[in-house]
Design an enzyme around this catalytic site. Structure first.
Site, mmCIF file in Angstrom:
data_model
loop_
_atom_site.group_PDB
_atom_site.id
_atom_site.type_symbol
_atom_site.label_atom_id
_atom_site.label_comp_id
_atom_site.label_asym_id
_atom_site.label_seq_id
_atom_site.Cartn_x
_atom_site.Cartn_y
_atom_site.Cartn_z
ATOM 1 N N GLU A 6 0.828 -1.212 0.000
ATOM 2 C CA GLU A 6 0.000 0.000 0.000
ATOM 3 C C GLU A 6 0.861 1.259 0.000
ATOM 4 O OE1 GLU A 6 -3.144 -0.103 2.921
ATOM 5 O OE2 GLU A 6 -4.075 -1.846 1.981
ATOM 6 N N GLU A 33 -5.177 -8.525 -0.515
ATOM 7 C CA GLU A 33 -6.013 -8.161 0.626
ATOM 8 C C GLU A 33 -7.441 -8.014 0.134
ATOM 9 O OE1 GLU A 33 -4.858 -5.080 3.369
ATOM 10 O OE2 GLU A 33 -2.711 -5.498 3.110
#
Length: 496
Positions: A174, A296
């Site tokens: 991320e 995710e």
């Protein structure tokens, strides 16, 4: 209501990579400590410090890979803090998750041994946000180099002479957010630089995964593929399913019908998300060499009342089971491009298949869906078509069914999984196996449903929502019939 599903047994579309059924363990809440790891001196039954009941639960669903140490934690994790004698390891504050002390007693050696016990691939996520190229390079050397070097010597001094295999490695996490708040162009250059020093020692390939987009940030995928595709094996994307959106999360167990349909509409939205990212990837990689890795995914609700909000502990209901079934069907159906995925997270965090409390364990409805779907792993995806009217309810319009089908390679053993998102309407499903060689010899089915849409398994009642055997009626040499209850997930296994 009568619905028909046709499975073309002659039309092999792609192989469903086992890694689509992967899991995720972050240093967050009670996922590692009290989840997977209790320590060798714990009164809880363990295998070398790993909870025996948790290990057995994941082995049963054939966990293919485990992603660690994060998540946001990965880009603040310095791996040398987690090696050597446990009592001497550096203690730190976990600033991302709850502000608790991280004593680093679970580090590289403990993770690699866990993967050995689980018989799954280790998927390590490296630190780009606050780490150096040297640090990442030395970590890979420490894990994988079998010759003479400072890192291999250090590994041996810490009790592991032989190098490990490291099949999957993520270069950052991320990086558009908690991993550094980078722009796509900046991260693309950082990825090119860092991955250069993820060295390939020996013949065992490391599958390098670039940090990908946040949900529908298609520009991120465009930039990464344009600037760095030739340096990567996989490109990730993260997408969570909310009741409405990030700012309007609802409770995990107390919700109404509108929240049910809103959540499932967002789950079905994974199809567009995967398709549009795949279309961009196709422009730069028409041969589909680079895998889309959804490392995710899962539901994200409000934390359970009275728990640390930084621990992200939530219960798991029939609604979560439907989300799991729908999303996994989507991944199966896009397995020409989707080569891996990781449910967030494995134990006690977000959409966990397993919950623990002291010496107690709960297998959630999501665990049962994973158990029902496990025969898809490594099987060949088959072309399916089905008649199903659109479901309009509570102001939302969603597909009336979710379906995927596969055949185990070299066999006539078929698996068909179906989700019925309708809260009130049961459906009679007629399945036809077109172009079948021979005839259906055996057909078995399992159904997961609850007494209500928000039924869940608690520590007091751990088997309220479990998969149950149902009768599958063979109606011809290539056809069968089964009743699909409202708000349920079905798996049918067929041998011909």
């Amino acid at each position: 209501m009568l619905e028909s599903i046709k499975i073309n047994t002659n039309k092999f579309l792609s192989t469903i990579n086992r890694d689509i059924y992967g899991h995720f363990a972050e240093h967050l809440g009670r996922c590692i400590y009290g989840g997977f790891w209790v320590g060798k001196d714990s009164p809880i039954e363990n295998i070398e410090g790993y909870r025996k009941d948790v290990v057995e639960a994941f082995k049963k669903i054939r966990i293919p890979n485990l992603r660690w140490p994060g998540g946001c934690f990965a880009d603040e994790y310095h791996w040398k803090d987690g090696i050597g004698p446990q009592a001497q390891r550096k203690r730190m504050i976990n600033t991302n998750w709850g502000g608790v002390v991280e004593d680093n007693s679970f580090g590289t050696h403990e993770f690699m041994r866990l993967c050995e016990i689980l018989d799954c691939k280790p998927y390590i996520c490296g630190n780009v946000g606050s780490g150096t190229v040297q640090e990442m390079s030395e970590w890979v050397e420490y894990i994988t180099f079998s010759g003479e070097s400072p890192m291999s010597k250090l590994r041996e001094e810490n009790g592991h002479k032989e190098a490990w295999k490291l099949p999957m490695f993520g270069v950052g996490n991320e990086n558009w957010g908690c991993g550094g708040n980078m722009r796509a162009e900046f991260y693309a250059d950082q990825y090119r630089r860092y991955q250069t020093f993820v060295r390939q020692y020996g013949k065992d390939k490391i599958y390098k995964i670039a940090g990908g987009a946040n949900s529908n940030d298609y520009n991120w995928t465009e930039v990464l593929m344009r600037e760095a595709a030739r340096f990567m094996d996989g490109l990730s994307v993260h997408n969570y399913t909310f009741e409405y959106d990030w700012d309007h999360k609802g409770a995990a167990t107390e919700f109404d019908e509108k929240a049910w349909y809103s959540t499932l509409k967002n789950a079905f939205g994974m199809d567009e998300l995967v398709r549009r990212h795949a279309e961009i990837m196709d422009k730069y990689d028409p041969a589909k060499r680079v895998g889309l890795i959804v490392d995710e995914w899962g539901t994200w609700h409000k934390v359970e009342p009275g728990t640390n909000p930084g621990f992200l502990y939530q219960q798991n209901t029939v609604r979560d089971a439907l989300v799991a079934g729908i999303v996994l069907n989507i991944f199966n159906n896009h397995s020409d491009r989707v080569q891996g995925a990781n449910l967030a997270q494995a134990v006690n965090v977000l959409m966990s298949p397993v919950l623990t409390e002291g010496d107690k364990i709960v297998l959630t409805p999501t665990w049962h869906v994973l158990d029902m779907y496990k025969d898809h792993q490594g099987a060949d995806l088959l072309e399916t078509s089905y008649t199903s009217s659109t479901l309009d309810a509570e102001g939302f319009s969603i597909p009336g069914l979710s379906v995927s089908a596969s055949v185990a390679q070299g066999t006539q053993d078929y698996t068909v999984t179906v989700c019925n998102p309708d809260l009130h309407q049961e459906k009679t499903i007629v399945m036809t196996f077109d172009n079948l060689k021979g005839s259906v010899k055996k057909a078995e089915g399992k159904i997961l449903a609850g007494e209500s849409m928000n039924s869940y398994n608690s520590f007091e009642n751990p088997e309220k929502v479990v998969a149950k055997d149902i009768t599958v009626k063979i109606t011809g040499k290539d056809s069968l019939e089964v009743i699909l209850p409202a708000a349920s997930v079905l798996s049918v296994t067929v041998n011909a």
